[in-house]
Design an enzyme around this catalytic site. Structure first.
Site, PDB file in Angstrom:
ATOM      1  N   THR A  65     -25.584   3.643 -11.065  1.00 10.18           N
ATOM      2  CA  THR A  65     -24.563   4.632 -10.761  1.00 10.18           C
ATOM      3  C   THR A  65     -23.855   5.054 -12.043  1.00 10.18           C
ATOM      4  O   THR A  65     -24.267   4.662 -13.154  1.00 10.18           O
ATOM      5  CB  THR A  65     -23.602   4.108  -9.657  1.00 10.18           C
ATOM      6  OG1 THR A  65     -22.750   5.174  -9.267  1.00 10.18           O
ATOM      7  CG2 THR A  65     -22.781   2.916 -10.097  1.00 10.18           C
ATOM      8  N   LYS A  69     -26.769   6.961 -14.859  1.00  9.33           N
ATOM      9  CA  LYS A  69     -27.867   7.571 -14.093  1.00  9.33           C
ATOM     10  C   LYS A  69     -28.811   8.425 -14.944  1.00  9.33           C
ATOM     11  O   LYS A  69     -30.012   8.469 -14.692  1.00  9.33           O
ATOM     12  CB  LYS A  69     -27.306   8.419 -12.935  1.00  9.33           C
ATOM     13  CG  LYS A  69     -26.691   7.575 -11.836  1.00  9.33           C
ATOM     14  CD  LYS A  69     -26.105   8.428 -10.725  1.00  9.33           C
ATOM     15  CE  LYS A  69     -27.118   8.666  -9.643  1.00  9.33           C
ATOM     16  NZ  LYS A  69     -26.516   8.998  -8.344  1.00  9.33           N
ATOM     17  N   ASP A 106     -31.613  10.069  -4.132  1.00  5.56           N
ATOM     18  CA  ASP A 106     -30.413  10.769  -3.649  1.00  5.56           C
ATOM     19  C   ASP A 106     -30.774  11.964  -2.758  1.00  5.56           C
ATOM     20  O   ASP A 106     -30.149  12.177  -1.714  1.00  5.56           O
ATOM     21  CB  ASP A 106     -29.565  11.258  -4.826  1.00  5.56           C
ATOM     22  CG  ASP A 106     -28.775  10.132  -5.476  1.00  5.56           C
ATOM     23  OD1 ASP A 106     -28.494   9.129  -4.803  1.00  5.56           O
ATOM     24  OD2 ASP A 106     -28.446  10.262  -6.670  1.00  5.56           O
TER      25      ASP A 106
END
Ligand code: ATR
Length: 277
Positions: A65, A69, A106
């Site tokens: 995170t 990333k 994601d």
């Protein structure tokens, strides 16, 4: 894999707020899988060494995170097509051949969340409108392109960032000035807020939804609060609304499966566990 207890985790900084440990440890317990998932606050300067050391300690993979990333892509040996397209990774796998594999789930999590929350949703039924052009918008747009959305309307406070996405993702994207963001909602069948507007502690969501059709599906990537002002207003207009929590849950499932060999279910109980209710 060695006979060490498999470990996974999330790397970032800060990391204390992350809901991922609660989620993965719940799944490990639920499916009776031996293993642990730990939050790790890692500085940029330690990232390379940490990733080298982890497989030796028994790590099978980690989530990534903010702020790592994008950086981890350069440290990976193999990068999935979708991570390369988005320019960021959220899931790393320490492969048995010693190679570090980087993926990005994601966009998958985003789409699965809408599919589960708005049954019958047809992404190709009409234009999609995307508010915001940051990292989250990249994943949203990449997944829309992948699943066949033919027209994507994009608006961002800083127009240049939207123009960059248009240049990268091509002519399916049309860019609207931020002052005109409300206008791009007309006729849209999917509307997404990828900005931080409406998030606890951030600025209010103030875009007019007057042009929004009741047939549209509206979804927010913000999940704190769960019912954002954007979703409340869209619901009041008659739209089907999908909150952002499911994106977090669904993006986690492919990593868990790769690391621990079991595809976890995302259901109401999973939501309750992550919300701590
Ligand atoms: P993320 O990776 O979560 O998308 P980000 O890259 O910082 O985070 O992007 C945040 C998004 O929220 C951007 O689209 C940002 O607009 P800018 O590119 O103009 O910064 C948007 N955003 C944040 N605060 C905003 C505000 N007060 N008004 C409008 N847009 C805002």
């Amino acid at each position: 894999m060695s006979n060490k207890i498999p470990l996974a985790g999330v790397i970032g900084s800060p990391i204390a707020h992350s809901a991922s440990p609660r989620l993965h440890n719940y799944w490990l317990k639920k499916y009776g899988i031996p293993g642990f998932y730990v939050p790790m606050d890692i500085d940029h300067s330690d990232l390379k060494d940490a990733l080298k050391m982890m497989p030796k300690l028994g790590f099978v993979g980690v989530n990534v995170t903010i702020p790592h990333k994008e950086t981890v892509l350069a440290l990976a040996d193999v990068v999935s097509d979708r991570a390369a397209l988005i320019g960021a990774a959220n899931t790393l796998i320490f492969r048995q051949d010693g190679k570090l594999y980087a993926d990005n789930t994601d966009g998958y999590g985003f789409v699965e969340n809408i599919r589960q929350g708005a049954p019958g949703w047809d992404p190709a039924a009409g234009p999609a409108a995307v508010l915001g052009a940051g990292g989250a918008a990249r994943a949203v747009i990449a997944s829309f392109v992948e699943i066949g959305v033919t027209e994507i309307r994009l608006s961002n406070r800083t127009r240049a960032r939207a123009d960059v996405l248009r240049a990268e993702f091509g002519p399916k994207i049309s860019v609207y000035d931020w002052a005109q963001a409300g206008n791009m909602l007309e006729g849209a069948t999917t509307v997404v807020n990828t900005t931080s507007l409406g998030m606890a502690g951030k600025s209010d969501f103030r875009i007019s939804l007057d042009a929004l059709s009741p047939d549209a599906v509206a979804t927010d990537i913000v999940y704190n609060p769960l019912r954002t002002k954007f979703l409340e207003e869209a619901e009041a207009k008659g739209c089907t609304t999908v909150d952002g929590l499911g994106m977090l849950l669904h993006q986690a499932a492919p990593g868990f499966e790769r690391w621990f060999g079991h595809r976890p279910e995302v259901d109401d109980q999973t939501r309750s566990v992550v919300l701590g209710v």
